[in-house]
Write a protein that holds these residues in place. Sequence first.
Motif, PDB file in Angstrom:
ATOM      1  N   MET A 119       0.757  -0.985   0.032  1.00 54.01           N
ATOM      2  CA  MET A 119      -0.017   0.149   0.049  1.00 54.01           C
ATOM      3  C   MET A 119       0.967   1.321  -0.137  1.00 54.01           C
ATOM      4  SD  MET A 119      -2.457  -1.332   2.973  1.00 54.01           S
ATOM      5  CE  MET A 119      -3.417   0.005   3.239  1.00 54.01           C
ATOM      6  N   ASP A 120       2.092   1.107   0.279  1.00 53.39           N
ATOM      7  CA  ASP A 120       3.015   2.238   0.370  1.00 53.39           C
ATOM      8  C   ASP A 120       3.647   2.715  -0.886  1.00 53.39           C
ATOM      9  OD1 ASP A 120       5.022   4.046   0.973  1.00 53.39           O
ATOM     10  OD2 ASP A 120       5.985   2.993   2.708  1.00 53.39           O
ATOM     11  N   PRO A 121       3.259   3.833  -1.552  1.00 48.75           N
ATOM     12  CA  PRO A 121       3.877   4.102  -2.811  1.00 48.75           C
ATOM     13  C   PRO A 121       5.219   4.056  -2.926  1.00 48.75           C
ATOM     14  CG  PRO A 121       2.100   6.021  -1.885  1.00 48.75           C
ATOM     15  CD  PRO A 121       2.547   4.792  -0.716  1.00 48.75           C
ATOM     16  N   LYS A 122       6.069   4.208  -2.047  1.00 49.55           N
ATOM     17  CA  LYS A 122       7.543   4.164  -2.022  1.00 49.55           C
ATOM     18  C   LYS A 122       7.954   2.812  -2.061  1.00 49.55           C
ATOM     19  CE  LYS A 122       7.912   8.558   0.349  1.00 49.55           C
ATOM     20  NZ  LYS A 122       8.673   9.290   1.513  1.00 49.55           N
ATOM     21  N   ARG A 123       7.241   1.830  -1.556  1.00 53.82           N
ATOM     22  CA  ARG A 123       7.797   0.573  -1.663  1.00 53.82           C
ATOM     23  C   ARG A 123       6.861  -0.683  -2.047  1.00 53.82           C
ATOM     24  NH1 ARG A 123       9.713  -0.416   4.829  1.00 53.82           N
ATOM     25  NH2 ARG A 123      10.048   1.660   5.448  1.00 53.82           N
ATOM     26  N   SER A 124       5.830  -0.273  -2.946  1.00 55.69           N
ATOM     27  CA  SER A 124       5.008  -1.197  -3.691  1.00 55.69           C
ATOM     28  C   SER A 124       5.632  -1.973  -4.608  1.00 55.69           C
ATOM     29  CB  SER A 124       3.808  -0.571  -4.065  1.00 55.69           C
ATOM     30  OG  SER A 124       4.029   0.383  -5.040  1.00 55.69           O
ATOM     31  N   LYS A 125       6.706  -1.401  -5.564  1.00 57.14           N
ATOM     32  CA  LYS A 125       7.448  -2.306  -6.536  1.00 57.14           C
ATOM     33  C   LYS A 125       8.163  -3.263  -5.851  1.00 57.14           C
ATOM     34  CE  LYS A 125       7.604   1.594  -9.800  1.00 57.14           C
ATOM     35  NZ  LYS A 125       6.728   2.454  -9.020  1.00 57.14           N
ATOM     36  N   SER A 126       8.280  -3.570  -4.659  1.00 55.90           N
ATOM     37  CA  SER A 126       9.171  -4.690  -4.130  1.00 55.90           C
ATOM     38  C   SER A 126       8.403  -5.809  -3.858  1.00 55.90           C
ATOM     39  CB  SER A 126       9.821  -3.996  -2.864  1.00 55.90           C
ATOM     40  OG  SER A 126       8.951  -3.959  -1.950  1.00 55.90           O
ATOM     41  N   VAL A 127       6.979  -5.580  -3.867  1.00 60.51           N
ATOM     42  CA  VAL A 127       6.140  -6.610  -3.548  1.00 60.51           C
ATOM     43  C   VAL A 127       5.641  -7.292  -4.925  1.00 60.51           C
ATOM     44  CG1 VAL A 127       3.720  -7.138  -2.491  1.00 60.51           C
ATOM     45  CG2 VAL A 127       5.232  -5.300  -1.372  1.00 60.51           C
ATOM     46  N   PRO A 214      19.880 -13.657  -3.773  1.00 50.85           N
ATOM     47  CA  PRO A 214      19.108 -12.396  -4.265  1.00 50.85           C
ATOM     48  C   PRO A 214      17.807 -12.716  -3.908  1.00 50.85           C
ATOM     49  CG  PRO A 214      20.887 -12.963  -5.779  1.00 50.85           C
ATOM     50  CD  PRO A 214      20.944 -14.083  -4.680  1.00 50.85           C
ATOM     51  N   TRP A 215      17.142 -13.946  -3.775  1.00 55.59           N
ATOM     52  CA  TRP A 215      15.719 -14.094  -3.829  1.00 55.59           C
ATOM     53  C   TRP A 215      15.299 -13.838  -2.223  1.00 55.59           C
ATOM     54  CZ3 TRP A 215      11.655 -13.424  -6.283  1.00 55.59           C
ATOM     55  CH2 TRP A 215      10.396 -14.024  -5.908  1.00 55.59           C
ATOM     56  N   GLY A 216      16.373 -14.396  -1.411  1.00 55.02           N
ATOM     57  CA  GLY A 216      16.061 -14.041   0.068  1.00 55.02           C
ATOM     58  C   GLY A 216      15.911 -12.404   0.223  1.00 55.02           C
ATOM     59  N   ILE A 217      17.022 -11.885  -0.414  1.00 58.03           N
ATOM     60  CA  ILE A 217      17.129 -10.351   0.045  1.00 58.03           C
ATOM     61  C   ILE A 217      15.514  -9.754  -0.734  1.00 58.03           C
ATOM     62  CG2 ILE A 217      18.119  -8.352  -0.962  1.00 58.03           C
ATOM     63  CD1 ILE A 217      20.809  -9.799  -0.941  1.00 58.03           C
ATOM     64  N   ALA A 218      15.175 -10.229  -1.852  1.00 58.20           N
ATOM     65  CA  ALA A 218      13.876  -9.659  -2.312  1.00 58.20           C
ATOM     66  C   ALA A 218      12.720 -10.017  -1.225  1.00 58.20           C
ATOM     67  CB  ALA A 218      13.735 -10.474  -3.679  1.00 58.20           C
ATOM     68  N   VAL A 219      12.762 -11.237  -0.921  1.00 53.39           N
ATOM     69  CA  VAL A 219      11.517 -11.487   0.043  1.00 53.39           C
ATOM     70  C   VAL A 219      11.857 -10.694   1.485  1.00 53.39           C
ATOM     71  CG1 VAL A 219      10.879 -13.074   1.923  1.00 53.39           C
ATOM     72  CG2 VAL A 219      11.447 -13.844  -0.580  1.00 53.39           C
ATOM     73  N   LEU A 220      12.874 -10.311   1.860  1.00 57.04           N
ATOM     74  CA  LEU A 220      13.170  -9.432   3.080  1.00 57.04           C
ATOM     75  C   LEU A 220      12.761  -7.963   2.700  1.00 57.04           C
ATOM     76  CD1 LEU A 220      16.515 -10.827   4.270  1.00 57.04           C
ATOM     77  CD2 LEU A 220      14.384 -10.857   5.605  1.00 57.04           C
ATOM     78  N   ARG A 221      12.980  -7.503   1.471  1.00 55.01           N
ATOM     79  CA  ARG A 221      12.521  -6.066   1.088  1.00 55.01           C
ATOM     80  C   ARG A 221      11.224  -6.098   0.977  1.00 55.01           C
ATOM     81  NH1 ARG A 221      15.588  -5.834  -3.227  1.00 55.01           N
ATOM     82  NH2 ARG A 221      17.437  -5.042  -2.095  1.00 55.01           N
ATOM     83  N   ALA A 222      10.515  -7.142   0.555  1.00 54.67           N
ATOM     84  CA  ALA A 222       9.040  -7.094   0.617  1.00 54.67           C
ATOM     85  C   ALA A 222       8.343  -6.905   1.745  1.00 54.67           C
ATOM     86  CB  ALA A 222       8.682  -8.059  -0.282  1.00 54.67           C
ATOM     87  N   CYS A 223       9.104  -7.525   2.884  1.00 62.10           N
ATOM     88  CA  CYS A 223       8.503  -7.738   4.242  1.00 62.10           C
ATOM     89  C   CYS A 223       9.149  -6.951   5.168  1.00 62.10           C
ATOM     90  CB  CYS A 223       8.692  -9.021   4.618  1.00 62.10           C
ATOM     91  SG  CYS A 223       7.657 -10.207   3.628  1.00 62.10           S
ATOM     92  N   GLU A 224      10.046  -5.754   4.620  1.00 58.83           N
ATOM     93  CA  GLU A 224      10.645  -4.964   5.515  1.00 58.83           C
ATOM     94  C   GLU A 224       9.696  -4.270   6.485  1.00 58.83           C
ATOM     95  OE1 GLU A 224      13.568  -2.550   3.540  1.00 58.83           O
ATOM     96  OE2 GLU A 224      12.038  -1.780   2.269  1.00 58.83           O
TER      97      GLU A 224
END
Length: 225
Positions: A119-127, A214-224
């Motif tokens: 829902m966050d415009p600054k973070r939505s692309k990581s989800v 890299p995939w683990g980092i992507a998961v963490l970024r989506a759930c930071e």
Amino acid sequence: MGVANAMGKKLPKAVDAVADIGDNASDSTEKLSEFLSRVFGTFPEDASGFLGGDWLRHVRIRNLRKLARRTDEIIRERKFEYATEAVSPSVAMPLLRAAQNESREELQELWARFLANGMDPKRSKSVRVSIIKTVEQFDPLDALLLQFLHTLFPLVDRDQWPTAIPRWMQKNGLSASEYEATVHHLLRLDCIRVVDQSYLSEQKQKISMPALQPWGIAVLRACEP
């Protein structure tokens, strides 16, 4: 992605609609339908079909209540409650379906962060939808170890890992076999790789020294947080 521009000022009311759900089944279903309609803009399914049978419905309602409350807290902490984006149904639907089945605190927190980030415009692309499928397979220890590795990597030189990881194991009451089972699961999900092995000084047993993929980092970024 995000939960409807229309959510903007309506977000607190939408969350309240879920938070106020009582024990009456028909009343609960009606209020949850209202919340989901606000999330999606329109909700094409009957909520009872979404939630399942009577017992399961109550469990899922309680889980969604917690998700709504915690998501609202995160949004308010970040101060963007009046600037949310619309969540695509292709993401929101599998996310809510997964989150409604989870009652374990560590994983509930990940789902709330995931939804707030969407829902966050600054973070939505990581989800991403594909990340939902990964988190859905997590056990609490998977989430805890992945987050620990994220804090470990920038702060500790690799030659200190053989002491840092056993301390984490001791803190969480893990045996070597329990730790290795968690490592194996995260390896299977492509979230980590094993870069070395070390001995537990007391048990004289080898354990894996993992690092983030890299995939683990992507998961963490989506759930930071």
